[in-house]
Design a protein around this motif. Structure first.
Motif, PDB file in Angstrom:
ATOM      1  N   LYS A  39      41.432   5.657  72.732  1.00 15.92           N
ATOM      2  CA  LYS A  39      40.388   6.237  73.573  1.00 15.92           C
ATOM      3  C   LYS A  39      39.964   7.591  73.027  1.00 15.92           C
ATOM      4  O   LYS A  39      38.785   7.901  72.991  1.00 15.92           O
ATOM      5  CB  LYS A  39      40.906   6.371  75.010  1.00 15.92           C
TER       6      LYS A  39
ATOM      7  N   ASP B 192      36.200   8.807  71.824  1.00 17.72           N
ATOM      8  CA  ASP B 192      35.540   9.930  72.463  1.00 17.72           C
ATOM      9  C   ASP B 192      35.163  11.027  71.478  1.00 17.72           C
ATOM     10  O   ASP B 192      34.390  11.907  71.801  1.00 17.72           O
ATOM     11  CB  ASP B 192      36.438  10.540  73.563  1.00 17.72           C
TER      12      ASP B 192
ATOM     13  N   GLY C  82      37.900  19.838  83.226  1.00  9.76           N
ATOM     14  CA  GLY C  82      37.983  18.442  83.658  1.00  9.76           C
ATOM     15  C   GLY C  82      38.308  17.520  82.502  1.00  9.76           C
ATOM     16  O   GLY C  82      39.106  16.595  82.641  1.00  9.76           O
ATOM     17  N   GLU C  83      37.713  17.768  81.346  1.00 14.12           N
ATOM     18  CA  GLU C  83      37.983  16.931  80.178  1.00 14.12           C
ATOM     19  C   GLU C  83      39.405  17.156  79.681  1.00 14.12           C
ATOM     20  O   GLU C  83      40.088  16.214  79.289  1.00 14.12           O
ATOM     21  CB  GLU C  83      36.983  17.226  79.066  1.00 14.12           C
TER      22      GLU C  83
ATOM     23  N   GLU D 253      42.007  18.053  81.458  1.00 16.71           N
ATOM     24  CA  GLU D 253      42.916  17.378  82.388  1.00 16.71           C
ATOM     25  C   GLU D 253      42.885  15.870  82.171  1.00 16.71           C
ATOM     26  O   GLU D 253      43.917  15.204  82.211  1.00 16.71           O
ATOM     27  CB  GLU D 253      42.548  17.721  83.833  1.00 16.71           C
ATOM     28  N   SER D 254      41.709  15.334  81.911  1.00 14.89           N
ATOM     29  CA  SER D 254      41.577  13.903  81.636  1.00 14.89           C
ATOM     30  C   SER D 254      42.343  13.509  80.368  1.00 14.89           C
ATOM     31  O   SER D 254      43.044  12.491  80.347  1.00 14.89           O
ATOM     32  CB  SER D 254      40.099  13.541  81.496  1.00 14.89           C
ATOM     33  N   LYS D 255      42.225  14.309  79.321  1.00  9.94           N
ATOM     34  CA  LYS D 255      42.953  14.040  78.070  1.00  9.94           C
ATOM     35  C   LYS D 255      44.454  14.127  78.296  1.00  9.94           C
ATOM     36  O   LYS D 255      45.220  13.336  77.752  1.00  9.94           O
ATOM     37  CB  LYS D 255      42.538  15.018  76.965  1.00  9.94           C
TER      38      LYS D 255
ATOM     39  N   GLN E  36      45.992  13.468  81.128  1.00  8.79           N
ATOM     40  CA  GLN E  36      46.362  12.269  81.884  1.00  8.79           C
ATOM     41  C   GLN E  36      46.468  11.058  80.957  1.00  8.79           C
ATOM     42  O   GLN E  36      47.373  10.243  81.106  1.00  8.79           O
ATOM     43  CB  GLN E  36      45.360  11.998  83.013  1.00  8.79           C
ATOM     44  N   GLN E  37      45.572  10.961  79.978  1.00 10.70           N
ATOM     45  CA  GLN E  37      45.576   9.817  79.065  1.00 10.70           C
ATOM     46  C   GLN E  37      46.739   9.854  78.088  1.00 10.70           C
ATOM     47  O   GLN E  37      47.334   8.820  77.802  1.00 10.70           O
ATOM     48  CB  GLN E  37      44.274   9.785  78.251  1.00 10.70           C
TER      49      GLN E  37
ATOM     50  N   ASP F 200      40.275  18.225  71.328  1.00  4.90           N
ATOM     51  CA  ASP F 200      41.037  17.741  72.477  1.00  4.90           C
ATOM     52  C   ASP F 200      42.338  18.517  72.624  1.00  4.90           C
ATOM     53  O   ASP F 200      42.711  18.931  73.716  1.00  4.90           O
ATOM     54  CB  ASP F 200      41.339  16.244  72.333  1.00  4.90           C
TER      55      ASP F 200
END
Length: 134
Positions: free
Chosen positions: A26, A30, A64-65, A67-69, A71-72, A122
């Protein structure tokens, strides 16, 4: 019986490895989107009289990005809430390490953490986000 036990052990080990290293596919997908967004941000800065106004809205999106990274790629070991995983707690990591030190750990790995789970922008975004956790 030994073959069955060995097979189950191998299956469990592979499950563990895939959980800790998951999310790289992912992240690679991205990357193009991130590069396009950065190019658009730079073009927006050059095309506006007030380039700082465009930069002021970026941190919220980066948070937000980031935190998303996290989480992934990281939450499987560190926990979605930064404390409930099997790896060290990260809820106050910013009081122990600087952004640069956290980035070094993300890029180079740690005691049991593999290197390179996140790379480039990232890794920098997650390091900055974690450095704020004090």
């Amino acid at each position: 019986m030994k073959k069955l036990l060995y097979g189950l052990l191998c299956f469990a080990f592979l499950g563990f490895l895939s959980a800790c290293g998951g999310g790289n596919d992912k992240a690679e997908q991205d990357t193009g989107t991130t590069e396009n967004n950065q190019a658009n941000d730079q073009a927006g800065d050059e095309g506006t009289a007030d380039g700082q106004a465009a930069d002021e809205t970026t941190p919220a999106a980066d948070t937000g990005e980031a935190e998303s990274k996290f989480q992934q790629s990281c939450s499987a070991c560190h926990g979605a809430d930064l404390v409930s995983g099997t790896a060290p707690d990260l809820n106050a990591i910013g009081s122990k390490y600087s952004k640069e030190e956290i980035l070094g750990i993300i890029e180079n790995g740690g005691a049991t953490m593999p290197a390179g789970l996140l790379k480039g922008a990232d890794a920098e975004a997650v390091a900055a986000w974690l450095a704020e956790k004090k």
